[in-house]
Design an enzyme around this catalytic site. Structure first.
Site, PDB file in Angstrom:
ATOM      1  N   GLY A  16       2.311  -6.578  -2.041  1.00 21.83           N
ATOM      2  CA  GLY A  16       3.029  -5.693  -2.796  1.00 21.83           C
ATOM      3  C   GLY A  16       4.354  -6.128  -3.299  1.00 21.83           C
ATOM      4  CG  ASP A 128       4.332   5.697  -2.850  1.00 21.85           C
ATOM      5  OD1 ASP A 128       3.607   6.363  -3.994  1.00 21.85           O
ATOM      6  OD2 ASP A 128       4.261   4.645  -2.853  1.00 21.85           O
TER       7      ASP A 128
END
Length: 421
Positions: A16, A128
């Site tokens: 990521g 999130d």
């Protein structure tokens, strides 16, 4: 590669913006773990978020939250050692198998909501929640991962960083965050609603060519009923799911109530039967009554006491109304008819009210209206210069009718008779 002279990296699991995750072996304890390494080129903001993720994960211990085992630095790179979850993510499950059955979704929803409730009790807001951050173990347990952009209750951070970047994913972004308000527990519940909507229908509630278009819809568009996209879904699940997607944060149930509702939903019985037969753990809450309101903790005893008092009050009120009705009837008939036996009053049976689940939650205070703020632009992490109106809340209020107290009629005093002379 051996991290901290203990964790042998066996293979990459994912990458990521902040770093990479590896499947690794803890050579001291002989178990499989996940090691998250911060990118070598990470800026100071990423370093701070990485450290905060470690601090937040360390305070959480729950079966539906990925556990943190260790943290440190190796060759100038920060690392986290976490529980390894071997079944992939809900994003992979959706991509591989398509939509899930309502029973399976209810089973997953109850577990995710339990994990969120545990985080919220510790003052942690994830910010999130999305399919990629919900991991599945081989026994069917789901665990919440990646608290990299989480915040705690005492922090004053809002939804945007100092550089204007939006923390979170626009597809699952709560409306209040889209207009610049800080995230709260209700924001996680909204994101969970978006995830469940996608698991049931194969698509999130809102979509568009740009992140800005999606964010605008979160603010002022009404999602289609899931049954329109997938006919045959249970109406009770549809209705409750749309409550999770309420524009006003105060109109959404808490994560605890969401866990209760999906645990008690009748369709869960089939999943629990399979779990018992296969030895796979189900949700950790016992199936009990179907929750219909957002109960505050510790209100069960007060409700029982209130129910008893209301029952006694209703009985007294009914008896009083019968007595008053009889008295008024006799007085209206006059003295000539008082010798005639009055008919026996038979109270009408109480009307039966159909129980609809779920009803409007109790946490329905209207959130304060904020002035229009800037909305992220077409780039997922940028802001648009177009002001967006604050979402209009559609509060659903439950009218409570308080029975009026009937006053007892004043009896006429008998006149004084003067003796005849």
């Amino acid at each position: 590669m051996l991290v901290a002279q203990r964790y042998r990296l066996d293979g990459p699991v994912g990458r990521g913006g902040m770093g990479e995750v590896w499947r690794a072996t803890d050579e001291m304890l002989g178990r499989t773990v996940a090691v998250k390494l911060l990118a070598a080129e990470a800026d100071e903001a990423a370093v701070q978020r990485f450290r905060r993720e470690a601090e937040i994960a360390a305070r959480l211990s729950h079966p539906h939250v990925v556990a943190l085992y260790d943290a440190g630095a190796h060759e100038g790179r920060l690392f986290l050692v976490m529980e390894f979850v071997d079944g992939g993510s809900l994003a992979g499950e959706l991509a591989a198998h398509g939509v899930l059955s309502p029973e399976r979704v209810a089973h997953l929803a109850a577990q995710i909501a339990e994990g969120l409730s545990a985080a919220h009790r510790q003052g942690v807001v994830h910010r999130d929640i999305k399919p990629a951050n919900l991991l599945l173990s081989s026994d069917g347990t789901v665990k919440i991962a990646d608290f990299g952009v989480a915040r705690t209750a005492h922090e004053t951070a809002v939804a945007l960083t100092a550089t204007g970047q939006l923390l979170g994913t626009s597809t699952y972004l709560a409306p209040e965050r889209a207009v610049g308000r800080p995230a709260g527990p209700a924001s996680d519940v909204y994101s969970l609603g978006c995830v469940l909507y996608e698991l049931l229908t194969g698509r999130p509630p809102f979509g568009g060519d740009t992140a800005a278009a999606v964010v605008h819809q979160h603010v002022d568009a009404v999602p289609a009923r899931p049954g329109q996209l997938r006919p045959g879904l249970p109406g009770s699940v549809e209705d409750y799911l749309l409550r999770l997607l309420a524009k006003n944060p105060g109109h959404r149930p808490t994560a605890e109530r969401v866990a209760d509702w999906f645990t008690a939903w009748p369709g869960q019985s089939a999943v629990r039967t399979v779990a018992r037969a296969t030895g796979h753990p189900g949700t950790h809450r016992p199936a009990h009554r179907l929750p219909t309101t957002a109960d505050a903790p510790g209100t069960t005893t007060r409700r029982r006491r209130t129910a008893v008092l209301l029952g006694l009050g209703a009985a007294a009120l009914f008896a009083s109304s019968v007595l008053i009705g009889t008295t008024l009837t006799n007085e209206a008939q006059g003295s000539s008819e008082r010798t005639t036996p009055s008919p026996t009053l038979s109270p009408s049976p109480p009307a039966t009210t159909a129980a609809t689940a779920p009803s409007t939650p109790e946490e329905t205070e209207t959130a304060p209206t904020a002035p229009p703020l800037l909305v992220p632009s077409a780039t997922p992490t940028a802001h648009d210069t177009t002001p967006v109106a604050t979402p209009t809340a559609q509060p659903t209020s439950t009218a409570t009718t308080t029975p009026s107290q009937s006053s007892t009629p004043t009896k006429k005093k008998p006149g004084k008779h003067k003796p005849q002379r």
